[in-house]
Design a protein around this motif. Structure first.
Motif, mmCIF file in Angstrom:
data_model
loop_
_atom_site.group_PDB
_atom_site.id
_atom_site.type_symbol
_atom_site.label_atom_id
_atom_site.label_comp_id
_atom_site.label_asym_id
_atom_site.label_seq_id
_atom_site.Cartn_x
_atom_site.Cartn_y
_atom_site.Cartn_z
ATOM 1 N N LYS A 60 9.418 39.092 -39.463
ATOM 2 C CA LYS A 60 10.126 38.282 -40.456
ATOM 3 C C LYS A 60 9.094 37.707 -41.418
ATOM 4 O O LYS A 60 8.127 37.075 -40.998
ATOM 5 N N ARG A 61 9.301 37.971 -42.701
ATOM 6 C CA ARG A 61 8.432 37.417 -43.738
ATOM 7 C C ARG A 61 9.278 36.494 -44.608
ATOM 8 O O ARG A 61 10.322 36.906 -45.106
ATOM 9 N N THR A 62 8.827 35.271 -44.767
ATOM 10 C CA THR A 62 9.539 34.298 -45.592
ATOM 11 C C THR A 62 8.603 33.815 -46.690
ATOM 12 O O THR A 62 7.535 33.262 -46.396
ATOM 13 N N ILE A 63 8.977 34.060 -47.951
ATOM 14 C CA ILE A 63 8.171 33.596 -49.076
ATOM 15 C C ILE A 63 8.365 32.090 -49.209
ATOM 16 O O ILE A 63 9.487 31.599 -49.332
ATOM 17 N N VAL A 64 7.259 31.365 -49.177
ATOM 18 C CA VAL A 64 7.285 29.910 -49.291
ATOM 19 C C VAL A 64 7.106 29.488 -50.751
ATOM 20 O O VAL A 64 7.784 28.580 -51.228
ATOM 21 N N LYS A 65 6.213 30.179 -51.470
ATOM 22 C CA LYS A 65 5.908 29.804 -52.856
ATOM 23 C C LYS A 65 5.280 30.984 -53.568
ATOM 24 O O LYS A 65 4.467 31.707 -52.992
ATOM 25 N N THR A 66 5.671 31.188 -54.812
ATOM 26 C CA THR A 66 5.042 32.173 -55.687
ATOM 27 C C THR A 66 4.658 31.458 -56.968
ATOM 28 O O THR A 66 5.463 30.708 -57.525
ATOM 29 N N GLN A 67 3.421 31.667 -57.415
ATOM 30 C CA GLN A 67 2.973 31.006 -58.635
ATOM 31 C C GLN A 67 1.970 31.872 -59.376
ATOM 32 O O GLN A 67 1.108 32.504 -58.764
ATOM 33 N N ASP A 68 2.106 31.905 -60.707
ATOM 34 C CA ASP A 68 1.114 32.593 -61.523
ATOM 35 C C ASP A 68 -0.218 31.875 -61.408
ATOM 36 O O ASP A 68 -0.271 30.642 -61.369
ATOM 37 N N VAL A 69 -1.286 32.669 -61.320
ATOM 38 C CA VAL A 69 -2.645 32.125 -61.264
ATOM 39 C C VAL A 69 -3.488 32.867 -62.294
ATOM 40 O O VAL A 69 -2.949 33.504 -63.187
ATOM 41 N N SER A 70 -4.780 32.816 -62.183
ATOM 42 C CA SER A 70 -5.674 33.370 -63.192
ATOM 43 C C SER A 70 -5.709 34.897 -63.206
ATOM 44 O O SER A 70 -5.311 35.559 -62.248
ATOM 45 N N ASN A 71 -6.211 35.426 -64.301
ATOM 46 C CA ASN A 71 -6.503 36.860 -64.446
ATOM 47 C C ASN A 71 -5.301 37.780 -64.233
ATOM 48 O O ASN A 71 -5.451 38.873 -63.684
ATOM 49 N N GLY A 72 -4.098 37.356 -64.637
ATOM 50 C CA GLY A 72 -2.927 38.211 -64.519
ATOM 51 C C GLY A 72 -2.452 38.429 -63.094
ATOM 52 O O GLY A 72 -1.826 39.444 -62.800
ATOM 53 N N HIS A 73 -2.755 37.506 -62.218
ATOM 54 C CA HIS A 73 -2.372 37.611 -60.816
ATOM 55 C C HIS A 73 -1.338 36.546 -60.444
ATOM 56 O O HIS A 73 -1.120 35.597 -61.186
ATOM 57 N N GLN A 74 -0.747 36.726 -59.267
ATOM 58 C CA GLN A 74 0.137 35.746 -58.668
ATOM 59 C C GLN A 74 -0.386 35.417 -57.280
ATOM 60 O O GLN A 74 -0.923 36.284 -56.598
ATOM 61 N N ALA A 75 -0.188 34.164 -56.882
ATOM 62 C CA ALA A 75 -0.420 33.762 -55.499
ATOM 63 C C ALA A 75 0.945 33.700 -54.835
ATOM 64 O O ALA A 75 1.867 33.078 -55.366
ATOM 65 N N VAL A 76 1.079 34.391 -53.714
ATOM 66 C CA VAL A 76 2.317 34.376 -52.946
ATOM 67 C C VAL A 76 1.962 33.827 -51.567
ATOM 68 O O VAL A 76 1.121 34.391 -50.864
ATOM 69 N N ILE A 77 2.596 32.722 -51.190
ATOM 70 C CA ILE A 77 2.375 32.112 -49.881
ATOM 71 C C ILE A 77 3.575 32.464 -49.015
ATOM 72 O O ILE A 77 4.724 32.287 -49.438
ATOM 73 N N ALA A 78 3.318 32.981 -47.807
ATOM 74 C CA ALA A 78 4.404 33.410 -46.926
ATOM 75 C C ALA A 78 4.150 32.995 -45.483
ATOM 76 O O ALA A 78 3.007 32.885 -45.044
ATOM 77 N N SER A 79 5.240 32.787 -44.783
ATOM 78 C CA SER A 79 5.227 32.605 -43.336
ATOM 79 C C SER A 79 5.610 33.956 -42.734
ATOM 80 O O SER A 79 6.613 34.544 -43.143
ATOM 81 N N VAL A 80 4.805 34.435 -41.792
ATOM 82 C CA VAL A 80 5.054 35.748 -41.188
ATOM 83 C C VAL A 80 5.142 35.578 -39.672
ATOM 84 O O VAL A 80 4.281 34.939 -39.064
ATOM 85 N N THR A 81 6.179 36.141 -39.080
ATOM 86 C CA THR A 81 6.350 36.124 -37.627
ATOM 87 C C THR A 81 6.552 37.560 -37.149
ATOM 88 O O THR A 81 7.384 38.287 -37.688
ATOM 89 N N ILE A 82 5.762 37.946 -36.122
ATOM 90 C CA ILE A 82 5.861 39.284 -35.541
ATOM 91 C C ILE A 82 6.192 39.119 -34.059
ATOM 92 O O ILE A 82 5.450 38.469 -33.321
ATOM 93 N N ALA A 83 7.315 39.694 -33.630
ATOM 94 C CA ALA A 83 7.774 39.573 -32.244
ATOM 95 C C ALA A 83 6.833 40.305 -31.286
ATOM 96 O O ALA A 83 6.129 41.235 -31.686
ATOM 97 N N PRO A 84 6.817 39.893 -30.006
ATOM 98 C CA PRO A 84 6.006 40.609 -29.014
ATOM 99 C C PRO A 84 6.329 42.099 -29.015
ATOM 100 O O PRO A 84 7.490 42.499 -29.059
ATOM 101 N N GLY A 85 5.283 42.920 -29.047
ATOM 102 C CA GLY A 85 5.423 44.367 -29.037
ATOM 103 C C GLY A 85 5.738 44.990 -30.382
ATOM 104 O O GLY A 85 5.736 46.204 -30.518
#
Length: 111
Positions: free
Chosen positions: A10-35
């Motif tokens: 499960k990937r949940t995007i917490v925040k997306t924001q434009d940053v320098s040099n034509g890039h974006q910062a994307v902050i996410a919470s990621v959960t991977i189940a056992p196995g």
């Protein structure tokens, strides 16, 4: 946008924001189940992650497996084909920051 997620991750995007040099910062919470695995994929920029809980390994093509545990951090180079696999008995919980080219998909499946 994220590609179709594998069961067990499960990937949940917490925040997306434009940053320098034509890039974006994307902050996410990621959960991977056992196995479960994230599935082989790439990003159009770097992934910088911190392991909050769980154990597993990061598999980057051409490199030995990288074991991870709580308190570890790792960086995936831009364009590197990689996967994350939970080898433990509890979910892996990651705080992930992606520094990606603006306008490109966050992740692309790889063979």
């Amino acid at each position: 946008a994220l590609f179709a997620q594998n069961p067990g991750i499960k990937r949940t995007i917490v925040k997306t924001q434009d940053v320098s040099n034509g890039h974006q910062a994307v902050i996410a919470s990621v959960t991977i189940a056992p196995g479960a695995s994230a599935g082989r994929h790439t990003h159009p920029g770097e992934e910088i992650s911190y392991v909050i809980e769980g154990e597993g390994e990061i598999l980057i093509d051409g490199q030995p497996p990288l074991p991870i545990k709580p308190g570890d951090g790792f960086v995936i180079p831009a364009g590197a084909i990689h996967d994350a696999h939970n080898t433990g008995a509890v979910p892996i919980k990651l705080a992930a920051v992606y520094y990606i080219e603006k306008g490109k998909p966050l992740a692309t499946p790889a063979k």
